[in-house]
Write a protein that holds these residues in place. Structure first.
Motif, PDB file in Angstrom:
ATOM      1  N   GLU A 279       0.817  -1.210   0.000  1.00 45.54           N
ATOM      2  CA  GLU A 279       0.000   0.000   0.000  1.00 45.54           C
ATOM      3  C   GLU A 279       0.856   1.267   0.000  1.00 45.54           C
ATOM      4  OE1 GLU A 279      -0.485  -1.690   4.307  1.00 45.54           O
ATOM      5  OE2 GLU A 279      -0.043  -2.438   2.284  1.00 45.54           O
ATOM      6  N   ASP A 280       2.020   1.206   0.664  1.00 44.36           N
ATOM      7  CA  ASP A 280       2.914   2.367   0.667  1.00 44.36           C
ATOM      8  C   ASP A 280       3.535   2.580  -0.709  1.00 44.36           C
ATOM      9  OD1 ASP A 280       2.401   2.819   3.334  1.00 44.36           O
ATOM     10  OD2 ASP A 280       4.145   1.698   4.037  1.00 44.36           O
ATOM     11  N   GLU A 283       0.788   3.901  -3.068  1.00 47.19           N
ATOM     12  CA  GLU A 283       0.463   5.299  -2.775  1.00 47.19           C
ATOM     13  C   GLU A 283       1.548   6.236  -3.282  1.00 47.19           C
ATOM     14  OE1 GLU A 283       0.299   9.108  -0.857  1.00 47.19           O
ATOM     15  OE2 GLU A 283       1.878   7.619  -0.537  1.00 47.19           O
ATOM     16  N   GLN A 286       1.242   6.502  -7.086  1.00 46.32           N
ATOM     17  CA  GLN A 286       0.073   7.299  -7.456  1.00 46.32           C
ATOM     18  C   GLN A 286       0.329   8.784  -7.207  1.00 46.32           C
ATOM     19  OE1 GLN A 286      -2.982   5.453  -5.072  1.00 46.32           O
ATOM     20  NE2 GLN A 286      -3.566   4.017  -6.696  1.00 46.32           N
ATOM     21  N   TYR A 287       0.984   9.084  -6.105  1.00 44.44           N
ATOM     22  CA  TYR A 287       1.314  10.473  -5.777  1.00 44.44           C
ATOM     23  C   TYR A 287       2.195  11.085  -6.867  1.00 44.44           C
ATOM     24  CZ  TYR A 287       3.304  14.424  -3.167  1.00 44.44           C
ATOM     25  OH  TYR A 287       3.716  15.673  -2.769  1.00 44.44           O
ATOM     26  N   GLN A 300      -3.671  17.057  -0.229  1.00 41.64           N
ATOM     27  CA  GLN A 300      -3.430  16.265   0.973  1.00 41.64           C
ATOM     28  C   GLN A 300      -4.222  16.876   2.125  1.00 41.64           C
ATOM     29  OE1 GLN A 300      -0.947  13.441   1.031  1.00 41.64           O
ATOM     30  NE2 GLN A 300      -1.516  13.724  -1.112  1.00 41.64           N
ATOM     31  N   SER A 379       6.514   9.533   2.919  1.00 35.60           N
ATOM     32  CA  SER A 379       6.009   8.194   3.217  1.00 35.60           C
ATOM     33  C   SER A 379       6.213   7.838   4.687  1.00 35.60           C
ATOM     34  CB  SER A 379       6.720   7.163   2.325  1.00 35.60           C
ATOM     35  OG  SER A 379       6.319   5.854   2.642  1.00 35.60           O
ATOM     36  N   LYS A 382       3.687   9.684   6.773  1.00 36.51           N
ATOM     37  CA  LYS A 382       2.374   9.049   6.652  1.00 36.51           C
ATOM     38  C   LYS A 382       2.306   7.812   7.545  1.00 36.51           C
ATOM     39  CE  LYS A 382      -0.465   6.619   3.217  1.00 36.51           C
ATOM     40  NZ  LYS A 382      -0.230   5.262   3.769  1.00 36.51           N
TER      41      LYS A 382
END
Length: 394
Positions: A279-280, A283, A286-287, A300, A379, A382
């Motif tokens: 998932e990291d 993400e 995608q970012y 964000q 990251s 987050k």
């Protein structure tokens, strides 16, 4: 009255050895033992020395020891220490401490030992000529290095080990086919230049040219040509996740070091392989895709905190009810990092240093997290927010 800038001292011993090796390698390869005058075995030896020493650096110095991306049995650590010694890039401890400092302050012109922001030449090899003054080196964790007997032995006897595996052994091997001088020139000197400059390209070119599919928070980039030259270290932008045992997540990413680690793992010789969470990774990609497409980062938004709000005694009560928990204070939040201790790239000891304890004064980790000890990535920030358990009411 202006204050004079401190003079930077030349590291004469380092510079002299580095330059002398280049001079003798060029002279030896062009005049003493040119390529057409040496047997094929000596040239094959040079290639093997280059590649094996390179794996000693990429698999051993870098992924195993610097980033603790996996763990290895004693025999594997011994072999990697020997191969790394042949690379003539310093001991494991010397190399790892500087590399960890580089990751904590990437691109910082003061604290990054080979900051790309100081120019291509400096990041490639200019830093070699100056005596280091690492003001924040004492902040870098080294407990794991000091506790490893292989690291301690190699650090103590690094110079004789490096000369033996780097120069003497290739010469002795060359003597078995009647060409000790050719093996010394090509397997010792020329291979040394290949090992050095291919490794140094990761510090220089990998921060200047290539793609940034995972992060643009620093100058690291991915470069396929570099991957071919460095045993797979070319996908340098993926190193935004430094604890991952791979240099690229896709099976087709050119990464012989990853393949070797995978084979060793299958035979039980290495274990505890660490990888970035799917998932990291998703993400992050995608970012960057959104940012590349639209020219601006995606919006964000952080939802207002609607969970618990504690004062310090309440935090102490939580910790006492759960023995062994590691809770730190970051940016006015209590953060329970207990389940993250084994994953933390900086090691568990560093996190426990800032843990909240009823019997000691509170030391907040905000300064360390927000750049004092490490320039944490988006990251990482987050991930930290996922471990928040309560807001700190002072």
């Amino acid at each position: 009255m202006e204050t004079e800038s401190p003079k930077i001292a030349i590291w004469w011993s380092n510079a002299s050895f580095f330059l002398a090796t280049h001079v003798f390698a060029v002279w030896g390869a062009l005049y003493w033992r040119p390529i057409h005058a040496v047997p094929t075995q000596s040239l094959v030896l040079a290639l093997l020395v280059w590649q094996l020493a390179d794996f000693g650096i990429t698999i051993g110095y870098h992924r195993l020891y610097s980033h603790r991306a996996f763990r290895a049995k004693f025999a594997v650590r011994v072999v990697l220490a020997a191969l790394g010694s042949a690379g003539f890039q310093g001991s494991i401890k010397w190399w790892c401490l500087r590399h960890r400092l580089h990751h904590r302050f990437t691109d910082d012109p003061v604290h990054d030992p080979y900051a790309a922001t100081k120019g291509l030449f400096y990041s490639h090899m200019g830093w070699i000529f100056y005596k280091p003054t690492y003001e924040r080196m004492e902040l870098v964790d080294r407990e794991d290095l000091d506790s490893d007997p292989v690291v301690r032995f190699q650090h103590k006897y690094y110079v004789p080990l490096a000369f033996f595996f780097g120069f003497i052994l290739p010469t002795l091997l060359g003597a078995t086919w009647g060409d000790p001088s050719g093996a010394f020139v090509w397997g010792g000197l020329v291979a040394r230049l290949a090992i050095w400059h291919c490794t140094f390209l990761v510090n220089s070119l990998a921060h200047w040219d290539g793609l940034q599919p995972y992060s643009d928070e620093d100058t690291s980039r991915g470069n396929f040509v570099l991957a071919l030259l460095t045993g797979g270290e070319g996908s340098h932008n993926f190193h935004s996740f430094p604890h991952d045992w791979r240099s690229g997540p896709h099976p087709l990413n050119w990464d012989p070091s990853k393949w070797i680690i995978g084979i060793l793992h299958r035979f039980g010789l290495v274990y505890g392989l660490r990888s970035v969470r799917d998932e990291d990774l998703k993400e992050a990609m995608q970012y960057m895709h959104f940012k590349d497409t639209h020219g601006v980062p995606p919006p964000q938004t952080e939802a207002p905190w609607d969970k618990q709000i504690w004062d310090l005694p309440q935090a102490h009560e939580y910790i006492q009810s759960k023995p062994g928990r590691c809770v730190v204070v970051i940016d006015d939040y209590f953060v329970d990092v207990s389940t993250y201790l084994g994953e933390h790239p900086g090691g568990a000891t560093l996190l426990r240093k800032y843990s909240v304890r009823p019997e000691k004064d509170l030391i907040e980790a905000s300064w360390a997290f927000d750049g004092g000890l490490n320039n944490h990535s988006r990251s990482a920030r987050k991930r930290m927010r996922e471990f928040r358990i309560a807001q700190f009411k002072h």
